[in-house]
Each structure stands twice: as C-alpha cells, then as structure tokens.
Design a protein around this motif. Structure first.
Motif, PDB file in Angstrom:
ATOM      1  N   GLU A 385       0.871  -1.170   0.000  1.00  0.00           N
ATOM      2  CA  GLU A 385       0.000   0.000   0.000  1.00  0.00           C
ATOM      3  C   GLU A 385       0.909   1.221   0.000  1.00  0.00           C
ATOM      4  O   GLU A 385       2.102   1.118   0.289  1.00  0.00           O
ATOM      5  CB  GLU A 385      -0.900  -0.007   1.238  1.00  0.00           C
ATOM      6  CG  GLU A 385      -0.094  -0.277   2.461  1.00  0.00           C
ATOM      7  CD  GLU A 385      -0.852  -0.191   3.767  1.00  0.00           C
ATOM      8  OE1 GLU A 385      -1.739   0.660   3.896  1.00  0.00           O
ATOM      9  OE2 GLU A 385      -0.509  -0.955   4.665  1.00  0.00           O
ATOM     10  N   GLU A 414      -1.085  -9.482  -9.774  1.00  0.00           N
ATOM     11  CA  GLU A 414      -1.078  -9.686 -11.225  1.00  0.00           C
ATOM     12  C   GLU A 414       0.301  -9.507 -11.849  1.00  0.00           C
ATOM     13  O   GLU A 414       0.578 -10.066 -12.916  1.00  0.00           O
ATOM     14  CB  GLU A 414      -2.025  -8.679 -11.899  1.00  0.00           C
ATOM     15  CG  GLU A 414      -3.496  -8.869 -11.588  1.00  0.00           C
ATOM     16  CD  GLU A 414      -3.976  -8.120 -10.341  1.00  0.00           C
ATOM     17  OE1 GLU A 414      -3.141  -7.816  -9.464  1.00  0.00           O
ATOM     18  OE2 GLU A 414      -5.185  -7.847 -10.251  1.00  0.00           O
ATOM     19  N   ASP A 497      -4.711   1.340 -10.417  1.00  0.00           N
ATOM     20  CA  ASP A 497      -4.176   2.331  -9.477  1.00  0.00           C
ATOM     21  C   ASP A 497      -4.122   3.718 -10.104  1.00  0.00           C
ATOM     22  O   ASP A 497      -3.857   3.867 -11.298  1.00  0.00           O
ATOM     23  CB  ASP A 497      -2.747   1.958  -9.055  1.00  0.00           C
ATOM     24  CG  ASP A 497      -2.728   0.928  -7.940  1.00  0.00           C
ATOM     25  OD1 ASP A 497      -3.609   0.993  -7.062  1.00  0.00           O
ATOM     26  OD2 ASP A 497      -1.841   0.061  -7.944  1.00  0.00           O
ATOM     27  N   ILE A 509       2.136   6.496  -6.130  1.00  0.00           N
ATOM     28  CA  ILE A 509       0.860   5.776  -6.256  1.00  0.00           C
ATOM     29  C   ILE A 509      -0.145   6.433  -5.314  1.00  0.00           C
ATOM     30  O   ILE A 509       0.145   6.613  -4.127  1.00  0.00           O
ATOM     31  CB  ILE A 509       1.028   4.292  -5.874  1.00  0.00           C
ATOM     32  CG1 ILE A 509       2.173   3.642  -6.646  1.00  0.00           C
ATOM     33  CG2 ILE A 509      -0.290   3.531  -6.038  1.00  0.00           C
ATOM     34  CD1 ILE A 509       1.992   3.521  -8.130  1.00  0.00           C
ATOM     35  N   GLY A 521      -2.993  -3.458   3.867  1.00  0.00           N
ATOM     36  CA  GLY A 521      -2.175  -4.071   2.826  1.00  0.00           C
ATOM     37  C   GLY A 521      -2.842  -5.276   2.174  1.00  0.00           C
ATOM     38  O   GLY A 521      -2.244  -5.932   1.338  1.00  0.00           O
ATOM     39  N   ARG A 523      -5.947  -6.777  -0.138  1.00  0.00           N
ATOM     40  CA  ARG A 523      -6.932  -6.338  -1.112  1.00  0.00           C
ATOM     41  C   ARG A 523      -8.290  -6.897  -0.804  1.00  0.00           C
ATOM     42  O   ARG A 523      -8.443  -8.071  -0.552  1.00  0.00           O
ATOM     43  CB  ARG A 523      -6.521  -6.862  -2.474  1.00  0.00           C
ATOM     44  CG  ARG A 523      -5.806  -5.852  -3.264  1.00  0.00           C
ATOM     45  CD  ARG A 523      -5.164  -6.528  -4.396  1.00  0.00           C
ATOM     46  NE  ARG A 523      -6.102  -6.708  -5.487  1.00  0.00           N
ATOM     47  CZ  ARG A 523      -5.692  -6.915  -6.722  1.00  0.00           C
ATOM     48  NH1 ARG A 523      -4.413  -6.991  -6.993  1.00  0.00           N
ATOM     49  NH2 ARG A 523      -6.555  -7.064  -7.685  1.00  0.00           N
TER      50      ARG A 523
HETATM   51  C1  WTA Z   1      -1.201  -1.428  -3.661  1.00  0.00           C
HETATM   52  C2  WTA Z   1       0.653  -6.656  -3.236  1.00  0.00           C
HETATM   53  C3  WTA Z   1       1.521   1.989  -3.154  1.00  0.00           C
HETATM   54  C4  WTA Z   1      -1.684  -0.967  -5.025  1.00  0.00           C
HETATM   55  C5  WTA Z   1       2.106  -6.720  -3.718  1.00  0.00           C
HETATM   56  C6  WTA Z   1      -1.771  -2.255  -5.805  1.00  0.00           C
HETATM   57  C7  WTA Z   1       0.962  -0.227  -3.351  1.00  0.00           C
HETATM   58  C8  WTA Z   1      -2.246  -3.228  -4.758  1.00  0.00           C
HETATM   59  C9  WTA Z   1       2.314  -0.595  -3.163  1.00  0.00           C
HETATM   60  C10 WTA Z   1      -1.845  -4.637  -5.069  1.00  0.00           C
HETATM   61  C11 WTA Z   1       3.271   0.442  -2.935  1.00  0.00           C
HETATM   62  C12 WTA Z   1       1.119  -2.371  -3.487  1.00  0.00           C
HETATM   63  N1  WTA Z   1       2.825   1.710  -2.947  1.00  0.00           N
HETATM   64  N2  WTA Z   1       0.585   1.061  -3.348  1.00  0.00           N
HETATM   65  N3  WTA Z   1       4.550   0.201  -2.709  1.00  0.00           N
HETATM   66  N4  WTA Z   1       2.370  -1.935  -3.259  1.00  0.00           N
HETATM   67  N5  WTA Z   1       0.263  -1.355  -3.527  1.00  0.00           N
HETATM   68  O1  WTA Z   1      -2.302  -7.591  -5.320  1.00  0.00           O
HETATM   69  O2  WTA Z   1      -2.946  -0.356  -4.888  1.00  0.00           O
HETATM   70  O3  WTA Z   1      -2.153  -7.619  -2.791  1.00  0.00           O
HETATM   71  O4  WTA Z   1      -2.673  -2.188  -6.887  1.00  0.00           O
HETATM   72  O5  WTA Z   1      -0.204  -7.062  -4.246  1.00  0.00           O
HETATM   73  O6  WTA Z   1      -1.617  -2.779  -3.541  1.00  0.00           O
HETATM   74  O7  WTA Z   1      -2.141  -5.497  -3.994  1.00  0.00           O
HETATM   75  P1  WTA Z   1      -1.765  -7.019  -4.081  1.00  0.00           P
END
Ligand code: WTA
Length: 643
Positions: A385, A414, A497, A509, A521, A523
C-alpha cells in the motif's frame, strides 16, 4: 517533511550491484533492443531446454497473447534447490521463527531438498499428476514452502489460500479450480491464539466433491477429526517417502500457481502465473532491488497466502540461494518489540514489511525499537500500500537508524513481482514515492480518455508493454482476463491504481481507482463484502466503500439498508460484523456500519459510490452534483447519520 530527498549513501553505491550508471545503461539497453535484453535476463535461471526466443507478447485485441521464453523448459524446485547443493548445501535456506518466542527451526538447502523430494513422492503416491491442482491452507511453517516446492517438482499447480479465510471462502476457491488434494495443519497459531485450520477444511471440503485427499501437518497437536480414506498425517506419509524425486521438465508457459485475489466485481479471481517468466522476474527483482549478496539474512514478513509471500518469502530468495526467514507470528505478540528482537536474534540484514505494520508499531513508541540493536540491518523495504511520508521517515530514522535505504516497492498479485521500485545503489529516495520503474518496465499515466500524459502529471497507471512476471490469464476465464485488464485503455495493461508523476520522473501511487480497497495491505473487493452482507436475512441492500484509517490505511465502511420491519441497533451492527467475519474472514470485518433507509441511486438504479465515499471520508462539503439522483433527499439523511 514532504519534498525531502535522501540521496544514495556513497558506501551503498560503492558496494551495490547496480549503481546509477548501470541502471541507466540497463534502461537504455532494454529500450534499444528488448529481445536481447530479456534473452540475457533469462539466464539467471538454469534451463533444461534453453529457450531460443524471449518475448512474444501483444496487448492488442487482434493478436493478444503473452508468452515468454516459450520454447524453454525448466523446473522451479531445481532452480530453488538442486542448483545450490554443490555450493551451499549446508547453508540455511529457511530460518523459521514461530508464534512463541524461542520456537525456531533452521533448515539447510540440503535438508530442504530432501524434504521437498519426499513430499513430491507423497503427492505422487496420492495420484497427483502434472497439471493437477493442490491447495495449501497452512500457517507460516516450513512445510508450506516444502509443499509449494514439491508441487513445482512434479508440475502440479498450487493454490494457496490464506489461513485467515473462512471455510466458505476456501470452498469457493477449491471448487473454482477443481482442487484434488488439500494440505493443511491441525491448527495455526496467531498471537497466542489457535486457528482451527483442519476443522475449516472439513467444513469446506464437505461441499467440494473433487477433493479426494487431505494431508495434515501436526502443528499444535490440537484435536482434529481424521476422515478415513481421505485424511492422512504429513509426518506419517513423509516417514516412508523416498528422499529423491527427479524434477519434471516444465514448459516455460506451463502454469506454476493460481492465486485468488479480489477484483472490483464478483468473486475473487484466480490469477495464473506461469513457470519461466514468473521465476525470472522474482529472481532478478529480488537480486537487484534488495541488492542481495551472500551472507544476507532476508526477512519478508508477508504470509505465503499472499503474493508477497510467494514471490519474496519463497521463490525469489530461494532461487537466489538466499537465507529467508519465515515468521509464523504477528508484530505485536508477545509484545510490540517482536519484530525488532527477532531482527537481532536472527541477524536480519534486509527487512521487508507493510506500511500498516509500521504505522501500528509507530503508535507504540520508539522505546520498543530502541531496546534492540538492529545493527545487522542494511536495507529496509515496504510493500502492499502507499506508505505515508510520516511512516516512511519513522521507519528510516528509528528502525533504520538513518543508515538503511528504504525500497518502497510497488507491484500487484497480477504483476508477479515488483515493477516500480528504487535500486538501493542507484536511486535517490523520496519518502512516499515508489520512485522509478525497473529496467524494461514501461509505466505510463493516462487520463480518463486514455490520452497518455507526459512530464509531471496525475492520472491512471498503465503499463505499456509486457514483462516476464506478468500474469497470463484468469483460471478458467481468459475472456474476463482480457476484459478486466486490457480494454479500459486498449493496448495497455490497466493496473487499477491512480498515480502521480513528478518533475523528476518519480511515481507516487495514490491508491486504487476501482472498487477495490486496501485494508492493512490486503486487497478486498467492496462487492465481496456487499454480497456477504446481503446474505444476512435482515439485510435488503448494502454498499461498501473505503474510509481513511490511521493504521490500516483504509477501513471498510458499509452502508446497510434493512428489510422492512427490521430495527437498526448496535446489537445488529455487531451481529453483521461477526457475520462478515464468518462469511469471508476476519480481514473483511467492517470497521463502520451505517444503517441507511435508502442509498443514493441514479434514476437508472445505479448506486452513486462517489457520494458514499465522500460521506465515509467525512468530506461532506463537496459532494458534487447530486441532481441526477432519483431522490436527492437521501443524501441529507446519510450525512446526518454518518458513523
Ligand atoms: C497497492 C501486493 C503503493 C496498489 C504486492 C496495488 C501499493 C495493490 C504498493 C496490489 C506500494 C502495493 N505503494 N501502493 N509500494 N504496493 N500497492 O495484489 O494499490 O495484494 O494495486 O499485491 O496494492 O495489492 P496485491
């Protein structure tokens, strides 16, 4: 604090694998000749049959397809284990730290290799074949990594379901990809509490006729019911299994795993990653972003139930011959010093965690941190996040003693691995920015019409061309894959995003622009929580949005309309919270429930979430145009009753 820049410390640049000149060189060569760039990157792995071509991809509707290193064959477990045996067989591969302090286990590459071969033989003995699906519903124990690697050894496709998901959520996933065999444990341990994993499996499997086998690891020794003919103990099976098993030669594009993740609509979707491209991506990004070298002790605090655990607890580290920490506990048990004490105890050099954990620990004060030495640390990481600059500064100053660069890594389930992240020896840091794309990654920012914006700008984040770690399809629904990711902005991968780019080309982001929220953190699809709520007999309708939350980043705010004759009460609020916990799992528990006699809808009946979001955020002064609502007076009562 905003606007601060932290230059690369000279001593970090001097030792780093990639300095600024090398980063620029890689970006330029990936742009000048992508094929030769990726041909070389693929060499980080040992291939059984070498590939003759790297990239064969198109995001366009006419010839859509994503294939990498497609004529090569390889085996993931051989890359994570066998190839290290000659040089580092006695090095610790996994350093396990249990929920209770003092509960530890060290397993060398040689031992891990033998365990993986044994379990591969156990799977074969149960009739699991190449391409079959095996589900893992496990705590963060060594056996989770063993089971993952054993699947890859024989070409079975694993799907890991986070141990916090309910029996119903588990059953949905087991059915969606037609799982044959489930690996679980008697119970899990989290912060001193027990999680009834096997009992949950029993309830889930009751509705999954395709599951013929369950293998149970003894973690706590807690009482479980074993079903004759279906259930077997891990230790009993392993005792008689042979410690060698030849690795299966898998095609680069054969599926490696399925991981369910939340989308903006419907049920969670089964993201499919394949063997060659995924492993190349996690191997190179782990090596470069963490600037990994021999002797490092790497700790990623994520659970293997999430993509971060797949890529940076297991596959990325082991493919590099690293020592990886697996932690089966929580940050605040037995006290708020657990992370920092464990860093000292294990000599952790690289620590990778989520902003939500940093914010939660920051609230407890610096003394918990400063009571530890943390002298072993050299690099910190953040993922999952956006990290607010205040938490970034605290992480840098207090945890890292101002010595350790922070790599804020942006990526998604993804994407397989990191796409936008600093390289510690090459990239000056700005708190709150994931900085710049990795070499070969082509982010763009587009406006609502799909116009590509240039220079400093803000809009939606897309990726203009493929990278090896990209997901290949949604399990059983290739059309939904194309529709979800490649039609909003034709010819480009849409991330979901929002993003700002500053005058130095740094990416910031801003969070999801779709109906996905990011809670601690994790989804969560708002649609999933809504469907769980409306299953309750007293609920007529529900709408769920994100709200700002100091620790979780976003919290879950639910508007609930009750059936006629049902009375709103605090008790019902608690009942509904508990209901969602049971339906989906604790991570989906609403933080706030507002009973709403009506929801703001357009005349065509569409819920206007924009308005609901604003109210949940407490930003009621700028609700925008509400004249298109069927009944604008609904909004007034919603504002008055805000939780
Ligand atoms: C968010 C986790 C800002 C983002 C690896 C993305 C982040 C979603 C960051 C994916 C970061 C993940 N800075 N936002 N460093 N890392 N995100 O699929 O909205 O659980 O689309 O993967 O987390 O979440 P996922």
């Amino acid at each position: 604090m905003t606007g601060a820049v932290y230059p690369v410390p000279p001593e970090v640049a001097a030792r780093a694998r990639i300095d600024r000149a090398e980063y620029d060189h890689r970006v330029a060569s990936a742009a000048a000749n992508p094929e030769s760039y990726w041909m070389a990157e693929g060499q980080c792995l040992d291939w059984i049959t070498p590939y003759t071509r790297a990239k064969a991809t198109s995001f366009d509707e006419g010839d859509f397809g994503i294939r990498w290193f497609a004529d090569g064959t390889l085996n993931v477990s051989a890359n994570c284990l066998d190839r290290h045996l000659a040089t580092r067989g006695d090095q610790v591969a996994i350093l396990w730290e249990g929920d209770e302090p003092g509960e530890t286990r060290r397993i060398t590459y040689r031992e891990l290799h033998a365990e993986v071969c044994r379990f591969a033989n156990v799977l074969k003995g149960r009739g699991v074949r190449r391409g079959d699906r095996v589900a893992l519903y496990l705590p963060m124990i060594v056996e989770a990594a063993v089971a993952m690697l054993a699947c890859t050894r024989i070409g079975a496709i694993h799907t890991i379901v986070f141990g916090g998901f309910s029996p119903d959520s588990l059953a949905d996933r087991l059915r969606d990809c037609d799982v044959r065999l489930v690996v679980t444990a008697d119970e899990g341990c989290r912060g001193g509490k027990r999680v009834p994993l096997k009992a949950n499996v029993d309830r889930a499997v009751a509705n999954c006729p395709g599951v013929s086998d369950v293998i149970v690891v003894r973690r706590t020794g807690g009482a479980v019911t074993m079903v004759e003919g279906r259930d077997r103990w891990w230790d009993v099976e392993m005792a008689t299994a042979a410690p060698d098993c030849a690795p299966e030669a898998m095609g680069a594009e054969d599926p490696l795993f399925i991981l369910y993740t939340s989308g903006s609509t419907g049920k969670p979707k089964g993201v499919v990653h394949t063997t060659g491209g995924y492993l190349v991506w996690v191997t190179t990004t782990f090596r470069d972003v963490f600037d990994h070298r021999d002797g490092d002790i790497f700790w990623c605090t994520a659970d293997v139930g999430w993509v971060t655990g797949h890529s940076y607890v297991v596959y990325g580290p082991l493919a590099n011959g690293a020592t990886t920490v697996m932690f089966d506990g929580v940050p605040n048990y037995p006290d708020h010093g657990r992370f920092w004490k464990t860093i000292d105890l294990l000599g952790v050099t690289i620590f990778y965690t989520a902003p939500t954990a940093i914010r939660a620990l920051m609230r407890e004060g610096e003394d918990w941190v400063t009571a530890s030495s943390r002298a072993s640390l050299r690099l910190l990481g953040s993922v999952g996040e956006p990290i607010n600059p205040e938490a970034w500064e605290w992480y840098h100053r207090v945890v890292g003693d101002r010595r350790c660069p922070i790599v804020d890594t942006w990526w998604q389930t993804e994407t397989g691995g990191m796409l936008i992240a600093p390289l510690p020896g090459a990239t000056d840091l700005k708190p709150g920015s994931a900085t710049k794309p990795l070499p070969g990654v082509l982010p763009e920012i587009v406006d609502a019409e799909g116009q590509v914006l240039s220079g400093a700008c803000e809009g939606n984040l897309v990726i203009a061309d493929s990278w090896p770690g990209q997901m290949r399809t949604l399990w059983g629904d290739h059309d939904r894959f194309f529709q979800t990711y490649f039609t909003t902005y034709p010819g480009k991968y849409f991330t979901g995003d929002g993003c700002r780019r500053d005058e130095d080309g740094y990416y910031w982001i801003t969070g999801r622009v779709d109906d996905v929220i990011n809670v601690s953190g994790h989804r969560m699809g708002t649609a999933e929580v809504e469907s769980a709520l409306v299953l309750h007999p007293k609920v007529a309708e529900a709408a769920v949005v994100g709200m700002p939350h100091d620790v979780k980043g976003q919290g879950i705010y639910a508007y609930v309309t009750l059936n006629a004759g049902e009375a709103a009460s605090d008790e019902l609020r608690q009942t509904l919270r508990a209901w969602v916990r049971t339906e989906i799992g604790p991570i989906a528990t609403p933080d706030a429930i507002q009973f709403a006699p009506g929801l703001p809808k357009t005349r065509s009946g569409k819920i206007m979430r924009r308005i609901l979001r604003k109210i949940a955020e407490g930003d009621t002064s700028s609700l925008g145009d509400i004249s298109t609502l069927a009944d604008p007076s609904v909004v007034e009562s919603l504002v008055a009753e805000r939780q």
